[in-house]
Design a protein around this motif. Structure first.
Motif, PDB file in Angstrom:
ATOM      1  N   SER A  28       5.364 -18.448  -6.195  1.00  9.67           N
ATOM      2  CA  SER A  28       6.751 -17.974  -6.113  1.00  9.67           C
ATOM      3  C   SER A  28       6.826 -16.484  -5.806  1.00  9.67           C
ATOM      4  N   GLY A  29       7.998 -16.073  -5.345  1.00  9.35           N
ATOM      5  CA  GLY A  29       8.219 -14.658  -5.097  1.00  9.35           C
ATOM      6  C   GLY A  29       8.089 -13.839  -6.367  1.00  9.35           C
ATOM      7  N   ALA A  30       8.594 -14.362  -7.467  1.00 10.05           N
ATOM      8  CA  ALA A  30       8.521 -13.644  -8.739  1.00 10.05           C
ATOM      9  C   ALA A  30       7.074 -13.441  -9.171  1.00 10.05           C
ATOM     10  N   THR A  31       6.255 -14.478  -9.012  1.00  7.19           N
ATOM     11  CA  THR A  31       4.848 -14.384  -9.418  1.00  7.19           C
ATOM     12  C   THR A  31       4.129 -13.307  -8.613  1.00  7.19           C
ATOM     13  N   GLN A  32       4.375 -13.284  -7.302  1.00 12.78           N
ATOM     14  CA  GLN A  32       3.694 -12.297  -6.470  1.00 12.78           C
ATOM     15  C   GLN A  32       4.248 -10.890  -6.701  1.00 12.78           C
ATOM     16  N   ALA A  33       5.532 -10.764  -6.964  1.00 11.31           N
ATOM     17  CA  ALA A  33       6.113  -9.452  -7.254  1.00 11.31           C
ATOM     18  C   ALA A  33       5.547  -8.873  -8.541  1.00 11.31           C
ATOM     19  N   ASN A  34       5.392  -9.700  -9.543  1.00 13.31           N
ATOM     20  CA  ASN A  34       4.819  -9.230 -10.806  1.00 13.31           C
ATOM     21  C   ASN A  34       3.362  -8.808 -10.631  1.00 13.31           C
ATOM     22  N   PHE A  35       2.609  -9.592  -9.865  1.00 15.31           N
ATOM     23  CA  PHE A  35       1.213  -9.242  -9.596  1.00 15.31           C
ATOM     24  C   PHE A  35       1.139  -7.900  -8.867  1.00 15.31           C
ATOM     25  N   PHE A  36       1.982  -7.721  -7.885  1.00 13.88           N
ATOM     26  CA  PHE A  36       2.026  -6.481  -7.115  1.00 13.88           C
ATOM     27  C   PHE A  36       2.384  -5.293  -8.001  1.00 13.88           C
ATOM     28  N   ALA A  37       3.463  -5.414  -8.771  1.00 16.43           N
ATOM     29  CA  ALA A  37       3.924  -4.312  -9.614  1.00 16.43           C
ATOM     30  C   ALA A  37       2.897  -3.935 -10.674  1.00 16.43           C
ATOM     31  N   SER A  38       2.116  -4.915 -11.118  1.00 12.55           N
ATOM     32  CA  SER A  38       1.110  -4.669 -12.154  1.00 12.55           C
ATOM     33  C   SER A  38      -0.219  -4.181 -11.581  1.00 12.55           C
ATOM     34  N   SER A  39      -0.330  -4.187 -10.249  1.00 14.79           N
ATOM     35  CA  SER A  39      -1.620  -3.870  -9.620  1.00 14.79           C
ATOM     36  C   SER A  39      -1.515  -2.704  -8.650  1.00 14.79           C
ATOM     37  N   GLY A  40      -0.628  -1.771  -8.931  1.00 11.13           N
ATOM     38  CA  GLY A  40      -0.514  -0.572  -8.118  1.00 11.13           C
ATOM     39  C   GLY A  40       0.786  -0.428  -7.365  1.00 11.13           C
ATOM     40  N   GLY A  41       1.620  -1.475  -7.363  1.00 12.18           N
ATOM     41  CA  GLY A  41       2.840  -1.442  -6.578  1.00 12.18           C
ATOM     42  C   GLY A  41       4.048  -0.875  -7.281  1.00 12.18           C
ATOM     43  N   ALA A  42       3.885  -0.387  -8.504  1.00 16.91           N
ATOM     44  CA  ALA A  42       5.008   0.181  -9.242  1.00 16.91           C
ATOM     45  C   ALA A  42       5.410   1.532  -8.641  1.00 16.91           C
ATOM     46  N   TRP A  43       6.440   2.138  -9.212  1.00 15.30           N
ATOM     47  CA  TRP A  43       6.982   3.379  -8.658  1.00 15.30           C
ATOM     48  C   TRP A  43       7.135   4.407  -9.760  1.00 15.30           C
ATOM     49  N   SER A  44       6.977   5.687  -9.412  1.00 10.37           N
ATOM     50  CA  SER A  44       7.222   6.779 -10.347  1.00 10.37           C
ATOM     51  C   SER A  44       7.910   7.920  -9.619  1.00 10.37           C
ATOM     52  N   ALA A  45       8.760   8.624 -10.328  1.00  6.41           N
ATOM     53  CA  ALA A  45       9.541   9.719  -9.731  1.00  6.41           C
ATOM     54  C   ALA A  45       8.720  11.002  -9.768  1.00  6.41           C
ATOM     55  N   ASP A  46       7.727  11.089  -8.901  1.00  6.62           N
ATOM     56  CA  ASP A  46       6.818  12.234  -8.901  1.00  6.62           C
ATOM     57  C   ASP A  46       6.844  13.008  -7.582  1.00  6.62           C
ATOM     58  N   ASN A  47       7.815  12.724  -6.721  1.00  9.58           N
ATOM     59  CA  ASN A  47       7.990  13.423  -5.453  1.00  9.58           C
ATOM     60  C   ASN A  47       6.966  13.009  -4.397  1.00  9.58           C
ATOM     61  N   LEU A  48       6.081  12.062  -4.725  1.00  8.13           N
ATOM     62  CA  LEU A  48       5.050  11.653  -3.775  1.00  8.13           C
ATOM     63  C   LEU A  48       4.883  10.139  -3.696  1.00  8.13           C
ATOM     64  N   THR A  49       5.796   9.370  -4.317  1.00  4.02           N
ATOM     65  CA  THR A  49       5.632   7.922  -4.352  1.00  4.02           C
ATOM     66  C   THR A  49       6.826   7.214  -3.712  1.00  4.02           C
ATOM     67  N   LEU A  50       6.534   6.431  -2.682  1.00  4.64           N
ATOM     68  CA  LEU A  50       7.548   5.609  -2.032  1.00  4.64           C
ATOM     69  C   LEU A  50       7.688   4.279  -2.776  1.00  4.64           C
ATOM     70  N   PRO A  51       8.842   3.626  -2.649  1.00  5.49           N
ATOM     71  CA  PRO A  51       8.947   2.271  -3.198  1.00  5.49           C
ATOM     72  C   PRO A  51       7.978   1.344  -2.480  1.00  5.49           C
ATOM     73  N   GLY A  52       7.559   0.299  -3.171  1.00  2.00           N
ATOM     74  CA  GLY A  52       6.616  -0.654  -2.596  1.00  2.00           C
ATOM     75  C   GLY A  52       7.207  -1.404  -1.417  1.00  2.00           C
ATOM     76  N   ALA A  53       6.324  -1.920  -0.568  1.00  2.00           N
ATOM     77  CA  ALA A  53       6.737  -2.665   0.620  1.00  2.00           C
ATOM     78  C   ALA A  53       6.225  -4.098   0.552  1.00  2.00           C
ATOM     79  N   LEU A  54       7.043  -5.024   1.055  1.00  5.90           N
ATOM     80  CA  LEU A  54       6.699  -6.438   1.138  1.00  5.90           C
ATOM     81  C   LEU A  54       6.388  -6.764   2.589  1.00  5.90           C
ATOM     82  N   ASP A  55       5.144  -7.099   2.869  1.00  3.52           N
ATOM     83  CA  ASP A  55       4.657  -7.365   4.216  1.00  3.52           C
ATOM     84  C   ASP A  55       4.880  -8.845   4.549  1.00  3.52           C
ATOM     85  N   LEU A  56       5.829  -9.103   5.443  1.00  2.00           N
ATOM     86  CA  LEU A  56       6.189 -10.476   5.824  1.00  2.00           C
ATOM     87  C   LEU A  56       5.768 -10.714   7.266  1.00  2.00           C
TER      88      LEU A  56
END
Length: 252
Positions: free
Chosen positions: A111-139
């Protein structure tokens, strides 16, 4: 007279003002990251996207070559983690490259939810540090056995889960032909996700029906950049560096 003696003889009020000024300068130095230290009026910043296929990357050389942003492969499906993601993500940061992670979607596998959680937990999260873009979904790579309705639901499932985890709208990477074939030119993401469109060898990209414009454009898969030994995907950003920083920092 030595410095220590001079400082001891200063009036207490003057000494307090002097120390406050020194602390303020130090604070500004910490807050001024490499990303914010450059002119923000630079038009159409140049970027790349990479994975382990590029091998070891000298990110300082990449930045010196004028590359301002990058998306770096983090994950695929629900088990694969790119072996060079950690080094790329960290070294890009310290070189002053505004970078984000991307997830290669395998919608037919979970599912989309399963893959989104895997992504967010494996480096795809975001932080407001002036150098991090939001994650991208490659379709890409076909419709993975899903109908257009099922694909729409899968994308929305990924989007909602990623936003709940990170507070950011996931970037959609795709082509006009994929979006037409696999979603039926769905308009449901037009007000949700920025578009990162791939269209090589043209002077202007075809924007998939359903999106108002492009935010990033992958204009070649055969680019050359100092610091990378082989070919690399290259990208333009649609706007100034100030707009790139706004995308990174989630500001207007």
């Amino acid at each position: 007279m030595d410095v220590a003696t001079t400082v001891r003889r200063l009036p207490r009020r003057l000494l307090t003002i002097l120390l406050s000024a020194i602390m303020a300068v130090g604070t500004l130095a910490v807050l001024s990251s490499p990303a914010s230290a450059e002119p923000t009026t630079n038009a159409n910043p140049e970027g790349i996207d990479v994975s382990h296929y590029q091998g070891a990357i000298n990110w300082s050389s990449v930045r010196a070559a004028g590359i301002e942003f990058a998306w770096i492969k983090a994950t695929e499906s629900t088990t694969y983690k790119d072996p060079r993601f950690g080094a790329n993500y960290t070294n890009a940061y310290y070189a002053g490259v505004i970078r984000g992670a991307y997830h290669f979607a395998r919608p037919g596998q979970s599912s989309g939810a399963t893959q989104a959680n895997f992504f967010a937990s494996s480096g795809g999260a975001w932080s407001a540090d002036n150098l991090t873009l939001p994650g991208a979904l490659d379709l890409e790579a076909g419709c993975h056995g899903l109908s257009q309705t099922s694909m729409r639901n899968w994308i929305l499932d990924f989007y909602n889960t990623y936003k709940a985890r990170t507070g950011r709208d996931v970037i959609i990477y795709t082509t006009a032909s994929w979006w037409s074939s696999c979603t039926g030119n769905w308009t449901g993401m037009a007000t949700r996700s920025p578009l990162w469109v791939a269209h090589w060898g043209v002077s202007s990209p075809n924007v998939p029906t359903g999106f108002p414009t492009w935010t990033a454009w992958q204009f070649t898969d055969n680019g050359r950049v100092n610091g990378i030994s082989g070919a690399v995907d290259r990208n333009h950003f649609n706007g100034t560096r100030a707009r790139l920083l706004a995308l990174a920092n989630n500001t207007p």
